[in-house]
Design an enzyme around this catalytic site. Structure first.
Site, PDB file in Angstrom:
ATOM      1  N   GLU A  55       0.827  -1.203   0.000  1.00 30.65           N
ATOM      2  CA  GLU A  55       0.000   0.000   0.000  1.00 30.65           C
ATOM      3  C   GLU A  55       0.866   1.261   0.000  1.00 30.65           C
ATOM      4  O   GLU A  55       0.573   2.240  -0.687  1.00 30.65           O
ATOM      5  CB  GLU A  55      -0.934   0.001   1.222  1.00 30.65           C
ATOM      6  CG  GLU A  55      -1.900  -1.180   1.286  1.00 30.65           C
ATOM      7  CD  GLU A  55      -1.369  -2.351   2.085  1.00 30.65           C
ATOM      8  OE1 GLU A  55      -2.160  -3.037   2.736  1.00 30.65           O
ATOM      9  OE2 GLU A  55      -0.120  -2.589   2.052  1.00 30.65           O
ATOM     10  N   ALA A 157      12.614 -35.974  -8.218  1.00 33.13           N
ATOM     11  CA  ALA A 157      12.725 -36.117  -9.669  1.00 33.13           C
ATOM     12  C   ALA A 157      12.930 -37.593  -9.957  1.00 33.13           C
ATOM     13  O   ALA A 157      13.753 -38.257  -9.300  1.00 33.13           O
ATOM     14  CB  ALA A 157      13.905 -35.303 -10.201  1.00 33.13           C
ATOM     15  N   ARG A 187      14.319 -23.096  -4.894  1.00 32.36           N
ATOM     16  CA  ARG A 187      15.283 -22.819  -3.824  1.00 32.36           C
ATOM     17  C   ARG A 187      15.299 -21.332  -3.483  1.00 32.36           C
ATOM     18  O   ARG A 187      15.552 -20.957  -2.334  1.00 32.36           O
ATOM     19  CB  ARG A 187      16.681 -23.284  -4.246  1.00 32.36           C
ATOM     20  CG  ARG A 187      16.820 -24.794  -4.309  1.00 32.36           C
ATOM     21  CD  ARG A 187      18.243 -25.209  -4.651  1.00 32.36           C
ATOM     22  NE  ARG A 187      18.397 -26.652  -4.671  1.00 32.36           N
ATOM     23  CZ  ARG A 187      19.552 -27.292  -4.831  1.00 32.36           C
ATOM     24  NH1 ARG A 187      20.671 -26.582  -4.977  1.00 32.36           N
ATOM     25  NH2 ARG A 187      19.594 -28.602  -4.849  1.00 32.36           N
ATOM     26  N   ASP A 203      26.572 -37.202  -2.237  1.00 32.40           N
ATOM     27  CA  ASP A 203      26.617 -36.235  -3.340  1.00 32.40           C
ATOM     28  C   ASP A 203      27.449 -34.985  -3.032  1.00 32.40           C
ATOM     29  O   ASP A 203      27.792 -34.242  -3.953  1.00 32.40           O
ATOM     30  CB  ASP A 203      25.194 -35.779  -3.709  1.00 32.40           C
ATOM     31  CG  ASP A 203      24.307 -36.943  -4.122  1.00 32.40           C
ATOM     32  OD1 ASP A 203      24.857 -37.961  -4.587  1.00 32.40           O
ATOM     33  OD2 ASP A 203      23.074 -36.828  -3.994  1.00 32.40           O
ATOM     34  N   GLU A 296      14.444 -31.903  -0.089  1.00 33.76           N
ATOM     35  CA  GLU A 296      15.029 -32.584  -1.240  1.00 33.76           C
ATOM     36  C   GLU A 296      15.595 -33.960  -0.887  1.00 33.76           C
ATOM     37  O   GLU A 296      16.528 -34.449  -1.518  1.00 33.76           O
ATOM     38  CB  GLU A 296      16.102 -31.696  -1.886  1.00 33.76           C
ATOM     39  CG  GLU A 296      15.538 -30.442  -2.537  1.00 33.76           C
ATOM     40  CD  GLU A 296      16.421 -29.872  -3.633  1.00 33.76           C
ATOM     41  OE1 GLU A 296      17.335 -30.575  -4.106  1.00 33.76           O
ATOM     42  OE2 GLU A 296      16.190 -28.719  -4.025  1.00 33.76           O
ATOM     43  N   GLY A 298      17.125 -37.354   1.265  1.00 30.83           N
ATOM     44  CA  GLY A 298      16.847 -38.492   0.396  1.00 30.83           C
ATOM     45  C   GLY A 298      15.608 -39.271   0.752  1.00 30.83           C
ATOM     46  O   GLY A 298      14.713 -38.825   1.477  1.00 30.83           O
ATOM     47  N   LEU A 301      14.551 -39.920   4.450  1.00 26.91           N
ATOM     48  CA  LEU A 301      14.011 -38.721   5.091  1.00 26.91           C
ATOM     49  C   LEU A 301      12.630 -38.393   4.527  1.00 26.91           C
ATOM     50  O   LEU A 301      11.733 -37.969   5.276  1.00 26.91           O
ATOM     51  CB  LEU A 301      14.963 -37.540   4.890  1.00 26.91           C
ATOM     52  CG  LEU A 301      14.553 -36.213   5.527  1.00 26.91           C
ATOM     53  CD1 LEU A 301      14.360 -36.357   7.037  1.00 26.91           C
ATOM     54  CD2 LEU A 301      15.579 -35.122   5.229  1.00 26.91           C
TER      55      LEU A 301
END
Length: 376
Positions: A55, A157, A187, A203, A296, A298, A301
């Site tokens: 506003e 994915a 992210r 990773d 994300e 693995g 989890l």
């Protein structure tokens, strides 16, 4: 005709509101448009946390006096002093004639008080215009302000046959380039990103946002025994990318001390089944001002998060590939469910093409609602 016009201007305000994505948390995304004599004379949105509200920015941008004008705003103007003065007071001071509101503010400090203040000052108020859309834009804020816990989005994915890696562990890249770009937008959008320690061990992910002008999320690693290596990428650049290590009293105090010298925050949580109690973790993170988490994995989890009921939304990128193999990994591992009637129910599912992949998003129906529907 007037109703269509109201929706048209509110849609413009909604588009403005979404420009604040990733920058205003834990505040809501809000957009505002000022109309006078059928013309847009000003517009604005909440641009960053702690900065002027929508506003205020809309009035500051006005090309002429806003007295007698109509403001369209996606969320009820605030009526209390926070980091900025009450917006309702400003609208009264500037002699707006009418305020059209998308949705009411669920914040107990506001919750209708802004509307009441405007009406008492003689300003005409209309509410509920594109209410569903306005609520949807602030789904994270509405969850956080009412539960004091983060809104959790589980992102995965996988291939068309539901695999996230081959039997040998190879996983780069399952999804296509456009999907990976979209993940970096997520992210940026959400305040924090959370993974299990195995993801870091295998990773050595950085868990940063590589979107141009994007914001890096707070990095949360669930590590019950602090097995993370001191060489892990998430322990680097703590000045710009905070890392929280969620652990239990099973962790070595010496390991905790070493990790804290790297700038990481060691967060002790209750233990459940010899692992971090995820509900206790959510309570602590919420108290720290973390309103949203991109989960994300693995796979272990992810299973625990679903079982503990902390996931509100799922996003899955499905690639046009088939891997096969009984030993190939899947997005959800762990215990799972024994009977179909116990499956986690999803609703409002959407599927869109993104590059060569398909992006599927849906909301997780709370268990109590699922059980109630089955009982009927």
């Amino acid at each position: 005709m007037e109703e269509n016009r109201d929706e048209q201007y509110m849609q413009k305000a909604l588009q403005l509101a979404q420009k604040g994505e990733g920058y205003v948390a834990p505040n809501p995304m809000v957009g505002a448009v000022i109309i006078k004599d059928g013309r847009i004379i000003g517009s604005g949105y909440h641009e960053q946390y702690g900065g002027p509200h929508a506003e205020v920015n809309a009035i500051a941008s006005a090309k002429e006096d806003v007295a007698g004008a109509t403001m369209y705003v996606t969320l009820e103007p605030c009526s209390h002093y926070g980091k900025t003065p009450p917006c309702a007071d400003l609208l009264i001071e500037k002699k707006l004639a009418k305020v059209v509101i998308g949705s009411l503010d669920p914040n107990p400090l506001v919750a209708g008080k802004g509307i009441q203040k405007l009406k008492e000052a003689g300003i005409e108020v209309v509410s509920g215009v594109l209410e569903k859309e306005c609520n949807e834009v602030n789904r994270v804020f509405r969850h956080y302000i009412t539960t004091k816990r983060p809104y959790v989005v589980m992102k995965t994915a996988m291939t068309l046959d539901g695999k996230i890696a081959t039997a040998t562990g190879e996983s780069q890249w399952i999804s296509g380039e456009e999907s990976r770009k979209d993940v970096h937008r997520l992210r940026h959008k959400y305040t924090a990103i959370m993974v299990g320690v195995n993801t870091i061990v295998h990773d050595n992910a950085r868990l940063t946002c590589r979107m141009e002008q994007g914001k890096n999320p707070v990095r949360i690693v669930v590590d019950s025994r602090l097995r993370i290596a001191l060489s892990a990428n998430v322990l680097k650049d703590q000045e710009h990318n905070q890392t929280i290590l969620a652990t239990t009293n099973q962790a070595s105090p010496l390991a905790a001390h070493k990790l804290e010298t790297f700038g990481a925050k060691v967060l002790y949580c209750s233990s459940k089944d010899d692992r971090v109690d995820l509900n206790d973790l959510m309570n602590q993170l919420g108290a720290m001002g973390i309103d949203s988490i991109l989960l994300e994995g693995g796979a272990m989890l992810n299973d625990s998060a679903l079982r503990e009921g902390i996931v509100q939304e799922v996003i899955t990128y499905v690639a046009p590939k088939i891997i096969g193999g009984a030993q190939a990994l899947t997005p959800i591992a762990g215990i799972g469910v024994a009977h179909l009637q116990d499956a986690y129910q999803l609703e409002q599912m959407k599927a869109t093409a993104i590059g060569e992949d398909i992006k599927i998003s849906a909301y997780v129906r709370p268990k109590k609602e699922t059980q109630s529907a089955q009982a009927q």
